[in-house]
Design an enzyme around this catalytic site. Structure first.
Site, PDB file in Angstrom:
ATOM      1  N   ASP A  12       5.778   6.004   3.131  1.00 10.82           N
ATOM      2  CA  ASP A  12       5.201   5.276   2.003  1.00 10.82           C
ATOM      3  C   ASP A  12       4.700   3.926   2.520  1.00 10.82           C
ATOM      4  O   ASP A  12       5.229   3.392   3.491  1.00 10.82           O
ATOM      5  CB  ASP A  12       6.292   5.080   0.943  1.00 10.82           C
ATOM      6  CG  ASP A  12       5.873   4.102  -0.120  1.00 10.82           C
ATOM      7  OD1 ASP A  12       4.835   4.340  -0.763  1.00 10.82           O
ATOM      8  OD2 ASP A  12       6.572   3.077  -0.298  1.00 10.82           O
ATOM      9  N   ASP A  14       3.684   0.739   0.472  1.00 16.79           N
ATOM     10  CA  ASP A  14       4.139  -0.507  -0.159  1.00 16.79           C
ATOM     11  C   ASP A  14       5.656  -0.517  -0.355  1.00 16.79           C
ATOM     12  O   ASP A  14       6.210   0.340  -1.030  1.00 16.79           O
ATOM     13  CB  ASP A  14       3.426  -0.697  -1.503  1.00 16.79           C
ATOM     14  CG  ASP A  14       1.909  -0.787  -1.324  1.00 16.79           C
ATOM     15  OD1 ASP A  14       1.472  -1.495  -0.399  1.00 16.79           O
ATOM     16  OD2 ASP A  14       1.181  -0.130  -2.093  1.00 16.79           O
ATOM     17  N   ASP A  20       5.753  -5.110  -0.315  1.00 19.86           N
ATOM     18  CA  ASP A  20       5.079  -4.676  -1.534  1.00 19.86           C
ATOM     19  C   ASP A  20       4.442  -5.873  -2.238  1.00 19.86           C
ATOM     20  O   ASP A  20       5.121  -6.686  -2.847  1.00 19.86           O
ATOM     21  CB  ASP A  20       6.073  -3.983  -2.468  1.00 19.86           C
ATOM     22  CG  ASP A  20       5.373  -3.357  -3.661  1.00 19.86           C
ATOM     23  OD1 ASP A  20       4.117  -3.335  -3.672  1.00 19.86           O
ATOM     24  OD2 ASP A  20       6.072  -2.884  -4.576  1.00 19.86           O
ATOM     25  N   TYR A  23      -0.723  -4.091  -6.096  1.00 18.59           N
ATOM     26  CA  TYR A  23      -2.174  -3.872  -6.161  1.00 18.59           C
ATOM     27  C   TYR A  23      -2.941  -4.700  -5.123  1.00 18.59           C
ATOM     28  O   TYR A  23      -4.045  -5.164  -5.371  1.00 18.59           O
ATOM     29  CB  TYR A  23      -2.700  -4.165  -7.581  1.00 18.59           C
ATOM     30  CG  TYR A  23      -2.022  -3.325  -8.631  1.00 18.59           C
ATOM     31  CD1 TYR A  23      -2.165  -1.944  -8.629  1.00 18.59           C
ATOM     32  CD2 TYR A  23      -1.214  -3.910  -9.605  1.00 18.59           C
ATOM     33  CE1 TYR A  23      -1.531  -1.163  -9.582  1.00 18.59           C
ATOM     34  CE2 TYR A  23      -0.573  -3.135 -10.558  1.00 18.59           C
ATOM     35  CZ  TYR A  23      -0.735  -1.758 -10.543  1.00 18.59           C
ATOM     36  OH  TYR A  23      -0.115  -0.995 -11.481  1.00 18.59           O
ATOM     37  N   GLN A  56      -2.073   4.806  -5.005  1.00 23.29           N
ATOM     38  CA  GLN A  56      -2.901   3.601  -5.147  1.00 23.29           C
ATOM     39  C   GLN A  56      -3.625   3.643  -6.484  1.00 23.29           C
ATOM     40  O   GLN A  56      -4.856   3.761  -6.550  1.00 23.29           O
ATOM     41  CB  GLN A  56      -3.880   3.487  -3.969  1.00 23.29           C
ATOM     42  CG  GLN A  56      -3.210   3.196  -2.631  1.00 23.29           C
ATOM     43  CD  GLN A  56      -2.517   1.829  -2.598  1.00 23.29           C
ATOM     44  OE1 GLN A  56      -2.954   0.885  -3.255  1.00 23.29           O
ATOM     45  NE2 GLN A  56      -1.421   1.724  -1.842  1.00 23.29           N
ATOM     46  N   ARG A 109      -0.196  12.361  -7.204  1.00 26.35           N
ATOM     47  CA  ARG A 109       0.577  11.129  -7.360  1.00 26.35           C
ATOM     48  C   ARG A 109       2.058  11.423  -7.191  1.00 26.35           C
ATOM     49  O   ARG A 109       2.614  12.253  -7.905  1.00 26.35           O
ATOM     50  CB  ARG A 109       0.307  10.499  -8.737  1.00 26.35           C
ATOM     51  CG  ARG A 109       1.056   9.178  -8.950  1.00 26.35           C
ATOM     52  CD  ARG A 109       0.735   8.527 -10.284  1.00 26.35           C
ATOM     53  NE  ARG A 109       1.639   7.415 -10.560  1.00 26.35           N
ATOM     54  CZ  ARG A 109       1.493   6.182 -10.068  1.00 26.35           C
ATOM     55  NH1 ARG A 109       0.473   5.902  -9.300  1.00 26.35           N
ATOM     56  NH2 ARG A 109       2.363   5.233 -10.349  1.00 26.35           N
ATOM     57  N   ASP A 135      10.520   3.867  -0.445  1.00 23.39           N
ATOM     58  CA  ASP A 135      11.455   2.936  -1.083  1.00 23.39           C
ATOM     59  C   ASP A 135      11.749   3.262  -2.541  1.00 23.39           C
ATOM     60  O   ASP A 135      12.446   2.489  -3.197  1.00 23.39           O
ATOM     61  CB  ASP A 135      10.941   1.494  -0.958  1.00 23.39           C
ATOM     62  CG  ASP A 135       9.690   1.244  -1.790  1.00 23.39           C
ATOM     63  OD1 ASP A 135       8.834   2.154  -1.850  1.00 23.39           O
ATOM     64  OD2 ASP A 135       9.570   0.153  -2.370  1.00 23.39           O
TER      65      ASP A 135
HETATM   66 MG   LIG Z   1       6.732   2.059  -2.244  1.00 21.72          MG
HETATM   67 ZN   LIG Z   2      -3.534  11.761  -7.622  1.00 20.74          ZN
END
Ligand SMILES: [Mg+2]
Ligand SMILES: [Zn+2]
Length: 198
Positions: A12, A14, A20, A23, A56, A109, A135
């Site tokens: 992963d 962020d 992190d 955005y 994202q 996602r 995380d």
């Molecule tokens: Mg993360």
């Molecule tokens: Zn997606």
């Protein structure tokens, strides 16, 4: 003859690979987590291929554009190469937004496994020998749904702790060197318990 399928580490972004910053699309704000570079280098040396798997939703929400994210990704990949000698096999991105209650509306996602499954098809990966490191418990669940083992990298990113069997990590660790140690020890073990299957 086809070469054997490869074992992967899905990371992963962020809160796991980098701090992190919600955005974020500014390359200047990329800060690697302590030990992350050395960890990826050690895992690559052991023969694992390395991929980033990242939600994202800032793309769908219009917080940044594809062009901006592509630039961020290029800087991330260049820094990994220059500072750790690490080449990512791929960067898998879900650009979609979830429903209002947080449920994915797409197959990619996380906690859905689509990014990992797509990467496995694209690169001939052996998901049963692969790991997801993230995380949040959504990362853990995505890894398990894809047939991988999952490590919760506990850097404070998880706040809800909604537990189901698929969201139970193999192990919860707070430091990257512990992640490497765990993966290399499990990889060396002759007998291995299978990952939780959906
Ligand atoms: Mg993360
Ligand atoms: Zn997606």
């Amino acid at each position: 003859m086809m070469p054997p399928a490869r074992a992967a580490i899905f990371v992963d972004k962020d809160g796991t690979l980098v701090d992190d910053v919600p955005y974020n699309a500014d390359p200047a704000l990329l800060r690697f987590k302590p030990g992350a570079l050395a960890a990826l280098s050690a895992l690559a040396a052991r023969g694992f291929v390395l991929l980033v798997a990242s939600n994202q939703s800032g793309l769908a929400r219009g917080f940044f554009t594809r062009v901006q994210f592509t630039l961020l990704q290029a800087v991330l990949e260049r820094r990994l190469l220059e500072e750790a000698g690490v080449a990512l096999l791929d960067v898998m991105i879900c650009p979609h937004a979830p429903a209002a209650d947080g449920t994915p509306q797409c197959p990619c996602r996380k906690p859905a496994p689509g990014l990992l499954l797509r990467a496995a098809r694209r690169h001939r990966l052996d998901l049963g020998r692969s790991w997801m490191v993230g995380d949040t418990l959504d990362d853990v669940e995505a890894g398990h749904r894809a047939g991988c083992r999952s490590i919760l990298f506990d850097s404070g990113g998880e706040t809800l702790w909604r537990h189901t069997p698929l969201r139970r990590p193999e192990v919860c660790l707070g430091e990257w060197d512990e992640v490497v140690h765990h993966i290399l020890a499990a990889d060396a073990a002759p007998a291995r318990t299978a990952a939780v299957q959906p």
